[in-house]
Write a protein that holds these residues in place. Structure first.
Motif, PDB file in Angstrom:
ATOM      1  N   LYS A  73       0.712  -1.206   0.008  1.00 13.52           N
ATOM      2  CA  LYS A  73       0.068   0.117  -0.051  1.00 13.52           C
ATOM      3  C   LYS A  73       0.786   1.144  -0.165  1.00 13.52           C
ATOM      4  CE  LYS A  73      -3.944  -2.236   2.680  1.00 13.52           C
ATOM      5  NZ  LYS A  73      -4.699  -1.860   3.828  1.00 13.52           N
ATOM      6  N   GLN A  74       2.244   1.247   0.341  1.00  8.35           N
ATOM      7  CA  GLN A  74       2.909   2.453   0.567  1.00  8.35           C
ATOM      8  C   GLN A  74       3.412   2.621  -0.959  1.00  8.35           C
ATOM      9  OE1 GLN A  74       3.396   3.789   3.403  1.00  8.35           O
ATOM     10  NE2 GLN A  74       2.101   2.003   4.190  1.00  8.35           N
ATOM     11  N   THR A  75       3.437   4.325  -1.212  1.00  8.98           N
ATOM     12  CA  THR A  75       3.868   4.997  -2.173  1.00  8.98           C
ATOM     13  C   THR A  75       5.336   5.563  -1.917  1.00  8.98           C
ATOM     14  OG1 THR A  75       2.830   7.128  -1.709  1.00  8.98           O
ATOM     15  CG2 THR A  75       1.489   5.217  -3.001  1.00  8.98           C
ATOM     16  N   MET A  76       5.660   5.683  -0.830  1.00 12.03           N
ATOM     17  CA  MET A  76       6.878   5.985  -0.425  1.00 12.03           C
ATOM     18  C   MET A  76       8.023   5.168  -0.542  1.00 12.03           C
ATOM     19  SD  MET A  76       8.614   8.189   3.136  1.00 12.03           S
ATOM     20  CE  MET A  76       7.549   9.641   3.011  1.00 12.03           C
ATOM     21  N   LEU A  77       8.965   5.363  -1.143  1.00 14.71           N
ATOM     22  CA  LEU A  77       9.839   4.073  -1.450  1.00 14.71           C
ATOM     23  C   LEU A  77      10.568   3.508  -0.250  1.00 14.71           C
ATOM     24  CD1 LEU A  77      11.749   5.694  -4.900  1.00 14.71           C
ATOM     25  CD2 LEU A  77      10.180   3.856  -4.503  1.00 14.71           C
ATOM     26  N   LYS A  78      11.125   4.258   0.618  1.00 12.03           N
ATOM     27  CA  LYS A  78      11.740   3.865   1.498  1.00 12.03           C
ATOM     28  C   LYS A  78      10.867   3.168   2.630  1.00 12.03           C
ATOM     29  CE  LYS A  78      16.274   6.441   2.254  1.00 12.03           C
ATOM     30  NZ  LYS A  78      16.836   7.083   2.809  1.00 12.03           N
ATOM     31  N   LYS A  79       9.839   3.743   2.964  1.00  6.19           N
ATOM     32  CA  LYS A  79       8.763   3.198   3.535  1.00  6.19           C
ATOM     33  C   LYS A  79       8.179   1.789   3.250  1.00  6.19           C
ATOM     34  CE  LYS A  79       6.347   5.749   6.512  1.00  6.19           C
ATOM     35  NZ  LYS A  79       5.395   6.701   7.186  1.00  6.19           N
ATOM     36  N   ARG A  80       8.009   1.538   1.838  1.00  4.58           N
ATOM     37  CA  ARG A  80       7.430   0.532   1.262  1.00  4.58           C
ATOM     38  C   ARG A  80       8.859  -0.625   1.669  1.00  4.58           C
ATOM     39  NH1 ARG A  80       5.691  -0.220  -5.008  1.00  4.58           N
ATOM     40  NH2 ARG A  80       4.018   0.848  -4.009  1.00  4.58           N
ATOM     41  N   LEU A  81      10.043  -0.247   1.415  1.00  2.00           N
ATOM     42  CA  LEU A  81      11.161  -1.104   2.095  1.00  2.00           C
ATOM     43  C   LEU A  81      10.968  -1.402   3.234  1.00  2.00           C
ATOM     44  CD1 LEU A  81      14.166  -0.274  -0.316  1.00  2.00           C
ATOM     45  CD2 LEU A  81      12.635  -2.036  -0.657  1.00  2.00           C
ATOM     46  N   ALA A  82      10.812  -0.470   4.274  1.00  2.00           N
ATOM     47  CA  ALA A  82      10.836  -0.783   5.625  1.00  2.00           C
ATOM     48  C   ALA A  82       9.520  -1.832   6.152  1.00  2.00           C
ATOM     49  CB  ALA A  82      10.588   0.587   6.334  1.00  2.00           C
ATOM     50  N   PHE A  83       8.480  -1.622   5.556  1.00  2.00           N
ATOM     51  CA  PHE A  83       7.418  -2.603   5.699  1.00  2.00           C
ATOM     52  C   PHE A  83       7.778  -3.929   5.254  1.00  2.00           C
ATOM     53  CE2 PHE A  83       4.572   1.004   6.668  1.00  2.00           C
ATOM     54  CZ  PHE A  83       4.066   0.545   7.818  1.00  2.00           C
ATOM     55  N   SER A  84       8.469  -4.055   4.123  1.00  2.00           N
ATOM     56  CA  SER A  84       8.832  -5.223   3.716  1.00  2.00           C
ATOM     57  C   SER A  84       9.840  -5.980   4.403  1.00  2.00           C
ATOM     58  CB  SER A  84       9.585  -4.695   2.201  1.00  2.00           C
ATOM     59  OG  SER A  84      10.325  -5.971   1.632  1.00  2.00           O
ATOM     60  N   SER A  85      10.513  -5.021   5.071  1.00  2.00           N
ATOM     61  CA  SER A  85      11.558  -5.686   6.160  1.00  2.00           C
ATOM     62  C   SER A  85      10.998  -6.267   7.130  1.00  2.00           C
ATOM     63  CB  SER A  85      12.562  -4.810   6.525  1.00  2.00           C
ATOM     64  OG  SER A  85      13.542  -4.408   5.620  1.00  2.00           O
ATOM     65  N   VAL A  86       9.946  -5.609   7.643  1.00  2.00           N
ATOM     66  CA  VAL A  86       8.843  -6.316   8.837  1.00  2.00           C
ATOM     67  C   VAL A  86       8.487  -7.553   8.346  1.00  2.00           C
ATOM     68  CG1 VAL A  86       6.619  -5.994  10.009  1.00  2.00           C
ATOM     69  CG2 VAL A  86       8.236  -3.770   9.644  1.00  2.00           C
ATOM     70  N   SER A  87       7.995  -7.757   6.920  1.00  2.00           N
ATOM     71  CA  SER A  87       7.559  -9.099   6.546  1.00  2.00           C
ATOM     72  C   SER A  87       8.892 -10.146   6.488  1.00  2.00           C
ATOM     73  CB  SER A  87       6.985  -8.930   5.329  1.00  2.00           C
ATOM     74  OG  SER A  87       6.556 -10.284   4.727  1.00  2.00           O
ATOM     75  N   GLN A  88       9.889  -9.686   5.838  1.00  2.00           N
ATOM     76  CA  GLN A  88      10.890 -10.747   5.535  1.00  2.00           C
ATOM     77  C   GLN A  88      11.835 -11.169   6.893  1.00  2.00           C
ATOM     78  OE1 GLN A  88      11.843 -11.939   2.400  1.00  2.00           O
ATOM     79  NE2 GLN A  88       9.920 -10.632   1.570  1.00  2.00           N
ATOM     80  N   LEU A  89      11.887 -10.213   7.646  1.00  3.68           N
ATOM     81  CA  LEU A  89      12.427 -10.603   9.068  1.00  3.68           C
ATOM     82  C   LEU A  89      11.566 -11.514   9.661  1.00  3.68           C
ATOM     83  CD1 LEU A  89      13.522  -7.029  10.133  1.00  3.68           C
ATOM     84  CD2 LEU A  89      15.146  -8.996   9.775  1.00  3.68           C
ATOM     85  N   SER A  90      10.323 -11.497   9.501  1.00  3.78           N
ATOM     86  CA  SER A  90       9.450 -12.655  10.374  1.00  3.78           C
ATOM     87  C   SER A  90       9.557 -13.937   9.534  1.00  3.78           C
ATOM     88  CB  SER A  90       8.232 -12.154  10.335  1.00  3.78           C
ATOM     89  OG  SER A  90       7.826 -11.356  11.616  1.00  3.78           O
TER      90      SER A  90
END
Length: 465
Positions: free
Chosen positions: A286-303
């Motif tokens: 849902k994110q349009t801000m590039l870095k925030k998209r990657l940050a939420f992606s890290s939330v997922s990938q770390l889990s």
């Protein structure tokens, strides 16, 4: 004394950077290089454990095994690459001494954490890694950066407090202060088993907060977008591994999986991690801000990694370590490549990628390669690690749920990464860029990380333990 050299070399570099006005960039790079050399030397030598003091089950001790060697090499290598990138990123910034100082201090804390040989040592360096990296978040000096840094510290201290509550119960029930694969728990506990398990759960959740486990995940999308790109790369790719290492040492080397496997602790942790995988991917989409998209992606990938660890068997531990390495390489690389696009276009939104291939073809290619690995496309490392995690769910309900969650998350990952590369090639640029491709010293670290993510799929050993 190689342990002391490995840990204190970056500290010495930080001190010199603080007092050197003109050459602090070169000093930082020199000590990052020396740090990598010292870690390689440690990995190649037969070095016995070093205990500075021990009182009962409290000890300040360092030792190396396959896990500590793996993470120490990962930390020192990627920090060096991000340091090289930072030299170009801060080209127009005259004084980056504070960045150099806390960049090196963060590396020192992470190296000490990876080599920790007791829970007491681990906890001290876990807190140190969190606090010493917080100035990297606020380096730009804006109000948003300062606010994000405060949130980062608040979440870090909350996680540390939960971890400490767990350790107050766990440490007195250990046979030895030192890490032992399989656990060092006394057969007879000094309290009812349910209470011990409850406090163990609290401690694990506290450490896992640094890896973004729900509900302690909010610091990642808060801190990463406002930090300078080289800091974002190490925050997402490496600082988060402080939580991963701590969870590994607590479950597999202190409490032991036999006490936790099949208990409410395991089922609670698995439920939280599976939910975090889907939540992180959904929010990233849902994110349009590039870095925030990657940050939420890290939330997922770390889990993904936490899911593997919470399966609590030897196969899952190796799978989790494999994905930890892959995530460190790929997410660091993606933050650096996204940072190049933001740096050139001065646009932090996904629209920055529109038609950018015309101006930055190498950056777009490297972004695509890193995206392929994160999604899990063979033969990249991301595919191998996710495959191993799915295989590690040996029977039971997790054998049914985990592969489904991984597939859904992979589809969401593809949905928020691949359109950027497609937009870069097939859409018209929405603005002109005077200077085309970035400096080779900024592209080279990304290229190395992308190549390692590919080669890791072929050559990374599936068994670390």
């Amino acid at each position: 004394m190689l342990y002391i050299v490995v840990i204190l070399l970056p500290v010495l570099g930080a001190v010199l950077c603080k007092f050197i006005k003109k050459h602090h960039r070169q000093t930082m790079l020199a000590f990052l290089g020396l740090s990598l050399i010292s870690v390689i030397a440690l990995s190649l030598t037969n070095t016995p454990p070093l205990t500075l003091f021990a009182v009962g089950n409290l000890a300040l001790s360092f030792a190396k095994d396959s896990i500590s060697t793996l993470f120490a090499l990962l930390f020192s290598g990627i920090f060096l690459l991000c340091g090289i990138y930072a030299n170009g990123y801060f080209e127009k910034t005259k004084d980056i001494r504070n960045f150099c100082v806390f960049f090196l201090l963060s590396l020192s804390a992470l190296l000490g954490l990876s080599l920790a040989n007791s829970l007491a040592t681990l906890f001290v360096l876990f807190v140190s890694a969190a606090l010493l990296s917080s100035p990297l978040v606020s380096f730009d000096g804006t109000e948003n950066a300062k606010k994000a840094s405060k949130e980062y510290v608040k979440h870090s201290l909350t996680g540390a407090a939960l971890a400490l509550i767990g350790l107050f119960v766990i440490i007195p029930n250990l046979k030895s202060p030192y890490f032992v694969y399989g656990g060092a728990l006394n057969e007879a506990l000094n309290m009812p088993e349910f209470l011990f398990l409850l406090f163990s759960l609290i401690g694990i959740v506290g450490f896992a907060s640094k890896a973004g486990l729900f509900p302690m995940h909010a610091w990642l999308p808060t801190a990463h977008p406002v930090a300078p790109t080289p800091a974002s790369a190490v925050l997402s790719g490496l600082i988060t591994k402080a939580g991963i290492i701590s969870v590994i040492r607590l479950i597999f080397f202190s409490i032991g999986t036999s006490k936790l496997h099949g208990s409410f602790v395991q089922y609670t942790l698995m439920a939280l991690s599976l939910f975090t995988v889907l939540m992180g991917s959904s929010l990233a989409y849902k994110q349009t801000m590039l870095k925030k998209r990657l940050a939420f992606s890290s939330v997922s990938q770390l889990s993904y990694i936490l899911c593997a660890l919470f399966l609590m068997n030897e196969f899952s531990l190796n799978a989790g370590l494999l994905h930890a390495v892959g995530h460190a390489l790929v997410k660091s690389g993606l933050f650096l490549s996204f940072g190049l696009v933001i740096h050139k276009t001065h646009d932090t939104e996904t629209s920055a990628f529109k038609g950018i291939e015309k101006y930055m073809p190498v950056t777009v290619l490297l972004t695509l390669l890193l995206s392929l690995s994160l999604v899990g496309i063979p033969p990249f490392m991301g595919f191998i690690s996710k495959w191993e995690i799915a295989k590690a769910a040996q029977g039971g309900i997790f054998n049914l749920i985990l592969p489904v969650v991984l597939i859904i998350s992979a589809m969401l990952t593809a949905s928020y990464l691949f359109p950027l590369s497609i937009s870069a090639v097939f859409e018209k640029p929405h603005k002109e860029i005077k200077k085309h491709e970035s400096d080779i010293l900024m592209l080279l670290p990304i290229a190395i990380l992308a190549v390692l993510a590919l080669l890791g799929g072929f050559f990374m050993p599936l068994e670390v333990i």
